[in-house]
Write a protein that holds these residues in place. Sequence first.
Motif, short mmCIF file in Angstrom:
data_model
loop_
_atom_site.label_atom_id
_atom_site.label_comp_id
_atom_site.label_asym_id
_atom_site.label_seq_id
_atom_site.Cartn_x
_atom_site.Cartn_y
_atom_site.Cartn_z
N TYR A 106 -7.39 -6.84 -5.69
CA TYR A 106 -7.24 -6.66 -4.24
C TYR A 106 -5.79 -6.97 -3.87
N GLY A 107 -5.21 -6.19 -2.97
CA GLY A 107 -3.86 -6.48 -2.49
C GLY A 107 -3.78 -6.28 -1.00
N GLY A 108 -3.08 -7.17 -0.33
CA GLY A 108 -2.90 -7.06 1.11
C GLY A 108 -2.93 -8.43 1.74
N SER A 109 -1.72 -9.03 1.89
CA SER A 109 -1.59 -10.34 2.55
C SER A 109 -2.40 -11.44 1.87
N VAL A 110 -2.46 -11.39 0.53
CA VAL A 110 -3.11 -12.49 -0.20
C VAL A 110 -2.19 -13.71 -0.15
N LYS A 111 -2.78 -14.85 0.21
CA LYS A 111 -2.02 -16.10 0.34
C LYS A 111 -2.86 -17.21 -0.31
N GLY A 160 2.56 -10.07 -9.33
CA GLY A 160 3.48 -10.28 -8.20
C GLY A 160 4.44 -9.12 -8.08
N ASN A 161 4.31 -8.35 -7.00
CA ASN A 161 5.18 -7.21 -6.74
C ASN A 161 6.33 -7.67 -5.84
N TRP A 162 7.49 -7.79 -6.43
CA TRP A 162 8.64 -8.32 -5.66
C TRP A 162 9.27 -7.25 -4.77
N LYS A 163 8.84 -6.03 -4.88
CA LYS A 163 9.39 -4.92 -4.09
C LYS A 163 10.93 -4.89 -4.22
N MET A 164 11.63 -4.47 -3.15
CA MET A 164 13.10 -4.39 -3.24
C MET A 164 13.70 -5.72 -2.77
N ALA A 218 -5.59 -10.14 -8.03
CA ALA A 218 -4.86 -9.73 -6.84
C ALA A 218 -3.48 -9.18 -7.19
N LEU A 219 -3.05 -8.23 -6.37
CA LEU A 219 -1.67 -7.73 -6.39
C LEU A 219 -1.01 -8.35 -5.16
N ILE A 220 0.04 -9.11 -5.38
CA ILE A 220 0.58 -9.96 -4.32
C ILE A 220 2.02 -9.56 -4.04
N GLY A 221 2.34 -9.29 -2.78
CA GLY A 221 3.71 -8.95 -2.41
C GLY A 221 4.45 -10.18 -1.93
N GLY A 222 4.47 -10.38 -0.62
CA GLY A 222 5.26 -11.45 0.01
C GLY A 222 5.12 -12.81 -0.66
N ALA A 223 3.89 -13.22 -0.90
CA ALA A 223 3.68 -14.58 -1.43
C ALA A 223 4.15 -14.73 -2.87
N GLY A 273 1.65 4.61 -7.51
CA GLY A 273 0.98 5.02 -6.27
C GLY A 273 0.85 3.91 -5.25
N HIS A 274 1.77 2.92 -5.29
CA HIS A 274 1.77 1.91 -4.22
C HIS A 274 1.87 2.65 -2.88
N SER A 275 1.26 2.10 -1.85
CA SER A 275 1.23 2.84 -0.57
C SER A 275 2.64 3.09 -0.05
N TRP A 304 -3.25 -1.12 5.97
CA TRP A 304 -3.13 -1.94 7.18
C TRP A 304 -3.02 -3.44 6.86
N ALA A 305 -3.25 -3.81 5.60
CA ALA A 305 -3.21 -5.24 5.24
C ALA A 305 -1.95 -5.60 4.45
N ILE A 306 -1.14 -4.58 4.09
CA ILE A 306 0.03 -4.86 3.24
C ILE A 306 1.19 -5.35 4.10
N GLY A 307 1.58 -6.59 3.85
CA GLY A 307 2.75 -7.16 4.54
C GLY A 307 2.53 -7.39 6.02
N THR A 308 1.27 -7.33 6.47
CA THR A 308 1.01 -7.46 7.91
C THR A 308 0.43 -8.81 8.28
N TYR A 348 -6.90 -2.12 -5.14
CA TYR A 348 -7.29 -1.67 -3.80
C TYR A 348 -6.41 -2.39 -2.80
N GLU A 349 -5.58 -1.62 -2.10
CA GLU A 349 -4.67 -2.21 -1.12
C GLU A 349 -4.81 -1.46 0.20
N PRO A 350 -5.61 -2.01 1.13
CA PRO A 350 -5.69 -1.35 2.43
C PRO A 350 -4.30 -1.32 3.05
C1 PEP Z 1 1.95 -5.35 -2.03
O1 PEP Z 1 3.12 -5.13 -1.88
O2 PEP Z 1 1.34 -4.75 -2.91
C2 PEP Z 1 1.29 -6.32 -1.16
C3 PEP Z 1 0.00 -6.50 -1.29
O3 PEP Z 1 2.09 -7.01 -0.27
P1 PEP Z 1 1.67 -8.30 0.61
O4 PEP Z 1 0.98 -9.27 -0.31
O5 PEP Z 1 2.95 -8.82 1.15
O6 PEP Z 1 0.74 -7.82 1.69
#
Ligand code: PEP
Length: 250
Positions: free
Chosen positions: A205-210, A8-12, A226-231, A93-95, A165-169, A161-163
Amino acid sequence: MRREMFAGNWKMNTTHVEGSVLAEGIVSRLSTSGSDVVLIPPFTGIESVSNIVHSSSVALGAQTMSAQDGGAFTGEISPVMLKSLGCDYVVLGHSERRSLFGETSAQVLEKAVAAVAHGITPIVCVGETLEERESGQALAVIETQVRESMVGLTQEVVVAYEPVWAIGTGKVATPEQAQEVHASIRSVLSDLFSVVVAEDTRILYGGSVKPDNVASIMAQADVDGALIGGASLNADAFVSIIEYNKTSTE
Ligand code: PEP
């Protein structure tokens, strides 16, 4: 046999107090899981989250780090500092680091070498932009990122692998798109290292995983977690993702 991993990547997001509450919520909801779970708070939350997870099976990571051990690098955080707080992983190297802070694959490699030297496992992120995907360049772009960010590494590394276009979108890659890229990354790893290393390396895989899309992504042969941001900022959602098997069979 690759063990599943959910990070879980909590970002800022989260103050150190909010981070403690979130970490407690996650640890208390998790049943003994067959997966590796990693919490990745901002630097200011690492110590408080460390105090919560240290007696659990949950591991701790950082979102980036310096390649230097210490010295006159104002604003930077070293692998020595992270290790001393119990960090076993670091995202590199996060996008957002690549696009907003100009981090290059050469810098990612330098940091990955430093992380490994301090017993920290790098989670090396790669991924294409929408433009690169639409122009048919996705696999080539990712291959270059993997080679340049990982060449010469000798210890265990996790790839994410984090496309872009799929991160946080809210747009998730289809399971087939994810599988195609993951298989391609594995074949690059095989060429770069060996078949054994490629087979042993976890590719997340990372990118809007819910909770409602994780099972179809995880069903792919080369997706190991999975690498998960928002969720990951919601304890219920994050734990449902980790326990997707339980949820889907109930
Ligand atoms: C991320 O920050 O690496 C990420 C995948 O974010 P989200 O799950 O919100 O798309």
